[in-house]
Design a protein around this motif. Structure first.
Motif, PDB file in Angstrom:
ATOM      1  N   ALA A 178       0.629  -1.592  -0.561  1.00 27.23           N
ATOM      2  CA  ALA A 178       0.067   0.098   0.480  1.00 27.23           C
ATOM      3  C   ALA A 178       0.649   1.376  -0.205  1.00 27.23           C
ATOM      4  N   VAL A 179       0.751   2.100  -0.655  1.00 24.54           N
ATOM      5  CA  VAL A 179       0.965   2.823  -1.175  1.00 24.54           C
ATOM      6  C   VAL A 179       0.624   4.156  -0.355  1.00 24.54           C
ATOM      7  N   VAL A 180       1.453   5.082   0.624  1.00 21.29           N
ATOM      8  CA  VAL A 180       0.659   6.059   1.009  1.00 21.29           C
ATOM      9  C   VAL A 180       1.799   7.131   1.105  1.00 21.29           C
ATOM     10  N   VAL A 181       0.733   7.887   0.461  1.00 21.62           N
ATOM     11  CA  VAL A 181       1.658  10.018   0.022  1.00 21.62           C
ATOM     12  C   VAL A 181       1.478  10.739   1.653  1.00 21.62           C
ATOM     13  N   LEU A 182       2.264  11.126   1.716  1.00 24.75           N
ATOM     14  CA  LEU A 182       2.051  11.787   2.917  1.00 24.75           C
ATOM     15  C   LEU A 182       2.992  12.985   2.625  1.00 24.75           C
ATOM     16  N   ASP A 183       2.608  14.591   3.327  1.00 20.54           N
ATOM     17  CA  ASP A 183       2.977  16.150   3.226  1.00 20.54           C
ATOM     18  C   ASP A 183       2.889  17.165   4.046  1.00 20.54           C
ATOM     19  N   TYR A 184       4.481  16.888   4.746  1.00 22.87           N
ATOM     20  CA  TYR A 184       4.969  18.293   5.040  1.00 22.87           C
ATOM     21  C   TYR A 184       5.485  19.101   5.047  1.00 22.87           C
ATOM     22  N   HIS A 185       5.845  19.047   3.858  1.00 26.46           N
ATOM     23  CA  HIS A 185       6.349  20.682   3.485  1.00 26.46           C
ATOM     24  C   HIS A 185       6.398  22.041   3.120  1.00 26.46           C
ATOM     25  N   ALA A 186       4.931  21.600   2.201  1.00 20.69           N
ATOM     26  CA  ALA A 186       4.093  22.656   2.006  1.00 20.69           C
ATOM     27  C   ALA A 186       3.802  23.604   3.162  1.00 20.69           C
ATOM     28  N   GLN A 187       3.156  22.986   4.221  1.00 22.44           N
ATOM     29  CA  GLN A 187       3.719  23.692   5.803  1.00 22.44           C
ATOM     30  C   GLN A 187       2.244  24.714   5.141  1.00 22.44           C
ATOM     31  N   LYS A 188       1.549  23.307   4.985  1.00 24.72           N
ATOM     32  CA  LYS A 188      -0.424  23.948   5.285  1.00 24.72           C
ATOM     33  C   LYS A 188      -0.880  23.300   6.651  1.00 24.72           C
ATOM     34  N   LEU A 189      -1.716  24.011   6.896  1.00 23.28           N
ATOM     35  CA  LEU A 189      -2.298  22.999   8.079  1.00 23.28           C
ATOM     36  C   LEU A 189      -2.919  22.044   7.842  1.00 23.28           C
ATOM     37  N   GLU A 190      -3.884  21.820   6.888  1.00 21.23           N
ATOM     38  CA  GLU A 190      -4.689  20.397   5.862  1.00 21.23           C
ATOM     39  C   GLU A 190      -3.542  19.481   6.502  1.00 21.23           C
ATOM     40  N   ASN A 191      -2.298  19.840   5.479  1.00 20.47           N
ATOM     41  CA  ASN A 191      -1.550  18.703   4.998  1.00 20.47           C
ATOM     42  C   ASN A 191      -1.113  17.957   5.712  1.00 20.47           C
ATOM     43  N   HIS A 192      -0.680  19.088   7.043  1.00 20.34           N
ATOM     44  CA  HIS A 192       0.232  18.416   8.768  1.00 20.34           C
ATOM     45  C   HIS A 192      -0.485  17.131   9.531  1.00 20.34           C
ATOM     46  N   THR A 193      -1.892  18.677   9.001  1.00 13.44           N
ATOM     47  CA  THR A 193      -2.539  17.482  10.086  1.00 13.44           C
ATOM     48  C   THR A 193      -3.361  16.125   9.896  1.00 13.44           C
ATOM     49  N   LYS A 194      -3.848  15.882   8.300  1.00 12.56           N
ATOM     50  CA  LYS A 194      -4.042  14.602   7.655  1.00 12.56           C
ATOM     51  C   LYS A 194      -3.122  13.931   7.560  1.00 12.56           C
ATOM     52  N   SER A 195      -1.682  14.580   7.388  1.00 15.27           N
ATOM     53  CA  SER A 195      -0.925  13.372   7.358  1.00 15.27           C
ATOM     54  C   SER A 195      -0.747  12.988   8.735  1.00 15.27           C
ATOM     55  N   THR A 196      -0.699  13.316   9.791  1.00 10.01           N
ATOM     56  CA  THR A 196      -0.560  13.257  11.187  1.00 10.01           C
ATOM     57  C   THR A 196      -2.167  12.689  11.724  1.00 10.01           C
ATOM     58  N   GLU A 197      -2.742  12.534  10.706  1.00 12.41           N
ATOM     59  CA  GLU A 197      -3.668  11.632  11.584  1.00 12.41           C
ATOM     60  C   GLU A 197      -3.933   9.828  10.814  1.00 12.41           C
ATOM     61  N   ILE A 198      -4.104  10.607   9.481  1.00 17.16           N
ATOM     62  CA  ILE A 198      -3.223   9.094   8.825  1.00 17.16           C
ATOM     63  C   ILE A 198      -2.242   7.965   9.519  1.00 17.16           C
ATOM     64  N   LEU A 199      -0.688   8.818   9.966  1.00 20.21           N
ATOM     65  CA  LEU A 199      -0.121   7.911  10.858  1.00 20.21           C
ATOM     66  C   LEU A 199      -0.568   7.077  11.749  1.00 20.21           C
ATOM     67  N   GLY A 200      -0.985   8.434  12.793  1.00 28.52           N
ATOM     68  CA  GLY A 200      -2.060   8.015  13.767  1.00 28.52           C
ATOM     69  C   GLY A 200      -2.707   6.273  13.266  1.00 28.52           C
ATOM     70  N   LEU A 201      -3.163   6.436  12.573  1.00 27.49           N
ATOM     71  CA  LEU A 201      -4.269   5.522  12.308  1.00 27.49           C
ATOM     72  C   LEU A 201      -3.561   4.132  11.920  1.00 27.49           C
TER      73      LEU A 201
END
Length: 389
Positions: A159-182
C-alpha cells in the motif's frame, strides 16, 4: 481551519480518514472490529488517492518523515520499519542522523535497509518490492518522481501512502499525522499532536490579524546557508518551507515568485530589495570545505552558530542593508522543518517580525517540550533558532 479527523463508524468494519469531522473515543470503543485489530482501514492520502488495507499494517518502509513516524508511533514503532532512505542522510543532515542513530542503534545495525536517496527522491523499486512491506510511506515529490513504479508496488501488495509536511499547509500536516495515527494504532497521540499544532498556528494567526496593517508586510529574505558565505543559496516560494512560513505570518517573502518552490535569488535583486529581516537556514552538511556554511540544529553549540551567522551578515555587499544595520539577522535550523514540531518556527519567525505581540511565546521551549513528550529517547541538545548578537 479544518481539523482532518479520524472517523470510526460504530458497528462498521472499516476505519476512515478523509473529512473534517472529529471522532470521539466512544465511537472507537463501540466498534469491536477496531478494538480487536481486524478492521479494514480506508482513507484518502494527501495526493487524493484512496488507500485500503484489509488489516492493520505490520511492516513499513519510510521513504520520508521518519521523525513524524516515530513521534506518532513512539520508539517501539521503529521495530516495524524494514526500509528507509539512508543514502545521503548523514551527508546532508548530520546532526539529525547522529542523534537518531545514537538513540536508536537499530537504524545503523543493518536490520533496516536503505531503499534510495535521502535527498534526491529516487527510490530503489526492486529493493522495495523485495522487502515486502505492508505500507510504503513517501512524500509528494517522491510520489511524482517514482510514479511509474506505483502500480508495480501495488501489484506486489504494497500500500503506497503519500504524506506531506513540506508545504507548511495546516491541512496537510494534520491529515498526514491522522493517517500515521491510524496506520500505527495511535489515533489519540495523533489527535493530541494535531490539536497542539492547530492551537499554535491559530494563536499566531489571531495575533497577527489583530495587528495594525502598517506593522505587517516587512520584506524578508530567506537563504539556505549550505553554500557558505561566498555563494548564495536557495530561497523558497510562498508554497514551500521557509517561504511558506514567511508568507503565512503576513510578511513579504522575497522568494515568492520562484518557480518550482525553491531557487537562488540574484545577488543584485537581494541588495536592491533591501530586506528588513534576514533568515539564514542551517544544518550540518558534509561538504563544508570553506568552513563557513551555516551551522544549526542538533549537536550544534550556539557559539558555532553565532560565528557562522556573523559570517553571512559580514558579506561586504550587505553592509548597508537595513536588516544588517538593524541587527535583524537570524539563524534557523533547516532540518527541523517538515515535522509536527515545526510550528515552533512559525512562532519564532512571527516573534522576530512582531516581538511585542509574541513576547510571551518561547518557541525553543515549545520544541524541547515536544521532543520530551513524544520522543524522550532523543537527545535534543542543539541550536535551532538564534538572533545574531
Amino acid at each position: 481551519m479544518a481539523f482532518v479527523a479520524l472517523m470510526l463508524a460504530a458497528g462498521c468494519s472499516s476505519q476512515t480518514v478523509n473529512g473534517p469531522s472529529q471522532a470521539s473515543d466512544s465511537a472507537q470503543a463501540s466498534d469491536p472490529s477496531a478494538v480487536n485489530g481486524s478492521a479494514a482501514i480506508v482513507f484518502t492520502d494527501v495526493a487524493g488517492r484512496e488507500v485500503r488495507l484489509d488489516k492493520p499494517p505490520e511492516t513499513f518502509i519510510v521513504a520520508n518523515y521518519i521523525a513524524n513516524f516515530m513521534m506518532v508511533g513512539g520508539a517501539e514503532s521503529l521495530d516495524k520499519v524494514v526500509g528507509m532512505t539512508f543514502d545521503g542522510w548523514e551527508d546532508t543532515r548530520y546532526g539529525e542522523y547522529k542523534v537518531f542513530t545514537d538513540a536508536f542503534p537499530r537504524m545503523k545495525s543493518g536490520d533496516i535497509v536503505s531503499i534510495g536517496g535521502y535527498h534526491d527522491d529516487v527510490l530503489n523499486a526492486e529493493k522495495i518490492v523485495s522487502l515486502e512491506p505492508d505500507v510504503l510511506l513517501m512524500n509528494l515529490s517522491q510520489y511524482a518522481e517514482n510514479n511509474p513504479q506505483i502500480a508495480t508496488f501495488e501489484q506486489a501488495g504494497i500500500a503506497v501512502v503519500v504524506l506531506d509536511y513540506h508545504a507548511q499547509k495546516l491541512e496537510n500536516h494534520t491529515k498526514s499525522t491522522e493517517i500515521l495515527g491510524l496506520l500505527l494504532g495511535r489515533e489519540q497521540v495523533a489527535e493530541e499532536q494535531n490539536e497542539a499544532y492547530i492551537g499554535a498556528i491559530e494563536q499566531v494567526n489571531e495575533r497577527i490579524a489583530a495587528l495594525p496593517e502598517e506593522q505587517k508586510g516587512k520584506k524578508v529574505y530567506v537563504e539556505l546557508g549550505n553554500k557558505g558565505v561566498g555563494e548564495y543559496g536557495n530561497s523558497y516560494s510562498d508554497s514551500m518551507l521557509w517561504g511558506a512560513i514567511v508568507h503565512n505570518v503576513g510578511a513579504d517573502n522575497m522568494g515568492a515568485g520562484i518557480d518550482g518552490g525553491y531557487g537562488v535569488l540574484d545577488k543584485e535583486f537581494v541588495i536592491a530589495s533591501n530586506p528588513d529581516v534576514i533568515f539564514i537556514g542551517g544544518s550540518i552538511w558534509s561538504d563544508d570545505s570553506g568552513g563557513d556554511q551555516m551551522r544549526m540544529g542538533f549537536a550544534v553549540d550556539e557559539a558555532t552558530a553565532q560565528e557562522r551567522l556573523a559570517g553571512f551578515a559580514s558579506r561586504p555587499e550587505w553592509k548597508d542593508l537595513k536588516a544588517v544595520k538593524n541587527g535583524e539577522v537570524y539563524g534557523v535550523d533547516h532540518g527541523s522543518l517538515r515535522n509536527m514540531i515545526d510550528y515552533a518556527f512559525t512562532q519564532y519567525i512571527a516573534k522576530a517580525l512582531y516581538p511585542e505581540a509574541f513576547a510571551d511565546i518561547d518557541p525553543a521551549k515549545s520544541m524541547h517540550d515536544y521532543y520530551e513528550k513524544y520522543l524522550p529517547e532523543l537527545n535534543d541538545d542543539g541550536t535551532f533558532m538564534i538572533r545574531l548578537r
